[in-house]
Motif scaffolding. Structure first.
Motif, PDB file in Angstrom:
ATOM      1  N   LEU A  98      -6.504   7.377  13.110  1.00 33.11           N
ATOM      2  CA  LEU A  98      -6.143   8.158  11.933  1.00 33.11           C
ATOM      3  C   LEU A  98      -5.866   9.610  12.286  1.00 33.11           C
ATOM      4  O   LEU A  98      -6.485  10.176  13.202  1.00 33.11           O
ATOM      5  N   LYS A  99      -4.923  10.192  11.538  1.00 27.71           N
ATOM      6  CA  LYS A  99      -4.511  11.577  11.734  1.00 27.71           C
ATOM      7  C   LYS A  99      -4.734  12.347  10.428  1.00 27.71           C
ATOM      8  O   LYS A  99      -4.738  11.741   9.342  1.00 27.71           O
ATOM      9  N   PRO A 100      -4.871  13.656  10.495  1.00 25.49           N
ATOM     10  CA  PRO A 100      -5.040  14.440   9.260  1.00 25.49           C
ATOM     11  C   PRO A 100      -3.920  14.203   8.255  1.00 25.49           C
ATOM     12  O   PRO A 100      -4.154  14.221   7.037  1.00 25.49           O
ATOM     13  N   GLU A 101      -2.718  13.957   8.748  1.00 33.42           N
ATOM     14  CA  GLU A 101      -1.591  13.722   7.838  1.00 33.42           C
ATOM     15  C   GLU A 101      -1.658  12.371   7.129  1.00 33.42           C
ATOM     16  O   GLU A 101      -0.835  12.092   6.250  1.00 33.42           O
ATOM     17  N   ASP A 102      -2.633  11.543   7.472  1.00 36.80           N
ATOM     18  CA  ASP A 102      -2.848  10.290   6.746  1.00 36.80           C
ATOM     19  C   ASP A 102      -3.687  10.510   5.479  1.00 36.80           C
ATOM     20  O   ASP A 102      -3.890   9.575   4.701  1.00 36.80           O
ATOM     21  N   THR A 103      -4.168  11.718   5.293  1.00 34.92           N
ATOM     22  CA  THR A 103      -4.999  12.026   4.132  1.00 34.92           C
ATOM     23  C   THR A 103      -4.229  11.815   2.830  1.00 34.92           C
ATOM     24  O   THR A 103      -3.059  12.191   2.726  1.00 34.92           O
ATOM     25  N   GLY A 104      -4.895  11.220   1.854  1.00 41.96           N
ATOM     26  CA  GLY A 104      -4.290  11.012   0.547  1.00 41.96           C
ATOM     27  C   GLY A 104      -5.034   9.965  -0.247  1.00 41.96           C
ATOM     28  O   GLY A 104      -6.029   9.395   0.236  1.00 41.96           O
ATOM     29  N   VAL A 105      -4.552   9.724  -1.447  1.00 36.08           N
ATOM     30  CA  VAL A 105      -5.071   8.630  -2.259  1.00 36.08           C
ATOM     31  C   VAL A 105      -4.228   7.395  -1.968  1.00 36.08           C
ATOM     32  O   VAL A 105      -3.002   7.435  -2.093  1.00 36.08           O
ATOM     33  N   TYR A 106      -4.888   6.337  -1.577  1.00 38.03           N
ATOM     34  CA  TYR A 106      -4.199   5.096  -1.218  1.00 38.03           C
ATOM     35  C   TYR A 106      -4.280   4.116  -2.389  1.00 38.03           C
ATOM     36  O   TYR A 106      -5.378   3.804  -2.863  1.00 38.03           O
ATOM     37  N   HIS A 107      -3.114   3.660  -2.812  1.00 44.45           N
ATOM     38  CA  HIS A 107      -3.015   2.724  -3.917  1.00 44.45           C
ATOM     39  C   HIS A 107      -2.476   1.389  -3.412  1.00 44.45           C
ATOM     40  O   HIS A 107      -1.550   1.371  -2.601  1.00 44.45           O
ATOM     41  N   TRP A 157       0.861  -1.186   0.000  1.00 48.16           N
ATOM     42  CA  TRP A 157       0.000   0.000   0.000  1.00 48.16           C
ATOM     43  C   TRP A 157       0.899   1.239   0.000  1.00 48.16           C
ATOM     44  O   TRP A 157       1.869   1.308   0.766  1.00 48.16           O
ATOM     45  N   PHE A 158       0.558   2.170  -0.847  1.00 51.51           N
ATOM     46  CA  PHE A 158       1.233   3.453  -0.942  1.00 51.51           C
ATOM     47  C   PHE A 158       0.175   4.549  -0.875  1.00 51.51           C
ATOM     48  O   PHE A 158      -0.982   4.310  -1.186  1.00 51.51           O
ATOM     49  N   ARG A 159       0.589   5.738  -0.505  1.00 50.94           N
ATOM     50  CA  ARG A 159      -0.353   6.853  -0.486  1.00 50.94           C
ATOM     51  C   ARG A 159       0.308   8.085  -1.072  1.00 50.94           C
ATOM     52  O   ARG A 159       1.519   8.264  -0.993  1.00 50.94           O
ATOM     53  N   GLN A 160      -0.546   8.934  -1.638  1.00 54.72           N
ATOM     54  CA  GLN A 160      -0.074  10.170  -2.231  1.00 54.72           C
ATOM     55  C   GLN A 160      -0.969  11.314  -1.796  1.00 54.72           C
ATOM     56  O   GLN A 160      -2.169  11.322  -2.099  1.00 54.72           O
ATOM     57  N   ALA A 161      -0.383  12.253  -1.087  1.00 50.42           N
ATOM     58  CA  ALA A 161      -1.098  13.450  -0.670  1.00 50.42           C
ATOM     59  C   ALA A 161      -1.006  14.496  -1.782  1.00 50.42           C
ATOM     60  O   ALA A 161      -0.082  14.450  -2.599  1.00 50.42           O
ATOM     61  N   PRO A 162      -1.932  15.453  -1.813  1.00 50.93           N
ATOM     62  CA  PRO A 162      -1.900  16.466  -2.872  1.00 50.93           C
ATOM     63  C   PRO A 162      -0.568  17.202  -2.891  1.00 50.93           C
ATOM     64  O   PRO A 162      -0.088  17.674  -1.861  1.00 50.93           O
ATOM     65  N   GLY A 163       0.033  17.286  -4.076  1.00 45.72           N
ATOM     66  CA  GLY A 163       1.266  18.019  -4.227  1.00 45.72           C
ATOM     67  C   GLY A 163       2.500  17.329  -3.693  1.00 45.72           C
ATOM     68  O   GLY A 163       3.574  17.928  -3.661  1.00 45.72           O
ATOM     69  N   LYS A 164       2.344  16.067  -3.272  1.00 44.56           N
ATOM     70  CA  LYS A 164       3.481  15.348  -2.701  1.00 44.56           C
ATOM     71  C   LYS A 164       3.763  14.071  -3.481  1.00 44.56           C
ATOM     72  O   LYS A 164       2.945  13.609  -4.271  1.00 44.56           O
TER      73      LYS A 164
END
Length: 124
Positions: free
Chosen positions: A86-95, A36-43
Motif C-alpha cells: 500500500l501507498k499513501p496515494e491509496d488512501t480514501g473511502v473504498y466502496h 471496488w471504487f475509491r474516493q480520496a478527499p476532494g477528488k
C-alpha cells in the motif's frame, strides 16, 4: 432491499496490507458483477477493480495492477479486495458496488447498487 456492507478498512503504514470485504444481501449475488471504487478527499470516485459474476474475468486500474487482487466467494455472497504494498496515494473511502451486466465494468454510473464505504488510510 439490497445491502452491500464493506469492512476491513483501517490505518496502515506504507508497504503494508489490508483485506477489504463486501457482504451482499437482498440480491442474487452470483448474477452480479462486483466492483471496488475509491474516493480520496476532494477528488472524484475512481475505479479500482472489478470481477465478473463467475469470477472468471477481472479488471484493475493501472495504479493498482500487481498490488491489488479482487476475488469473490459466491457461496458467502462476499467480494474481497486484497491490497498489498500500500501507498499513501491509496488512501480514501473504498466502496463496493454491484452491476447486473455480464461484463467487467470500470465506470461508476454503470453500477446498480453501492455500499456506504470503508476508510483506508495509508501513512508514509
Amino acid at each position: 432491499q439490497v445491502q452491500l456492507v464493506e469492512s476491513g478498512g483501517g490505518l496502515v503504514q506504507a508497504g503494508g496490507s489490508l483485506r477489504l470485504s463486501c457482504a451482499a444481501s437482498g440480491l442474487s449475488f452470483n448474477n452480479y458483477g462486483m466492483g471496488w471504487f475509491r474516493q480520496a478527499p476532494g477528488k472524484e470516485r475512481d475505479f479500482v477493480a472489478a470481477i465478473s459474476w463467475s469470477g472468471g474475468s477481472t479488471g484493475y486500474a493501472d495504479s493498482v495492477k500487481g498490488r491489488f487482487t479482487i476475488s469473490r466467494d459466491n457461496a458467502k455472497n462476499t467480494v474481497y479486495l486484497q491490497m498489498n504494498s500500500l501507498k499513501p496515494e491509496d488512501t480514501g473511502v473504498y466502496h463496493c458496488a454491484a452491476d447486473s451486466g455480464l461484463v467487467v465494468r470500470t465506470t461508476d454510473w454503470e453500477y446498480d447498487y453501492w455500499g456506504q464505504g470503508t476508510q483506508v488510510t495509508v501513512s508514509s
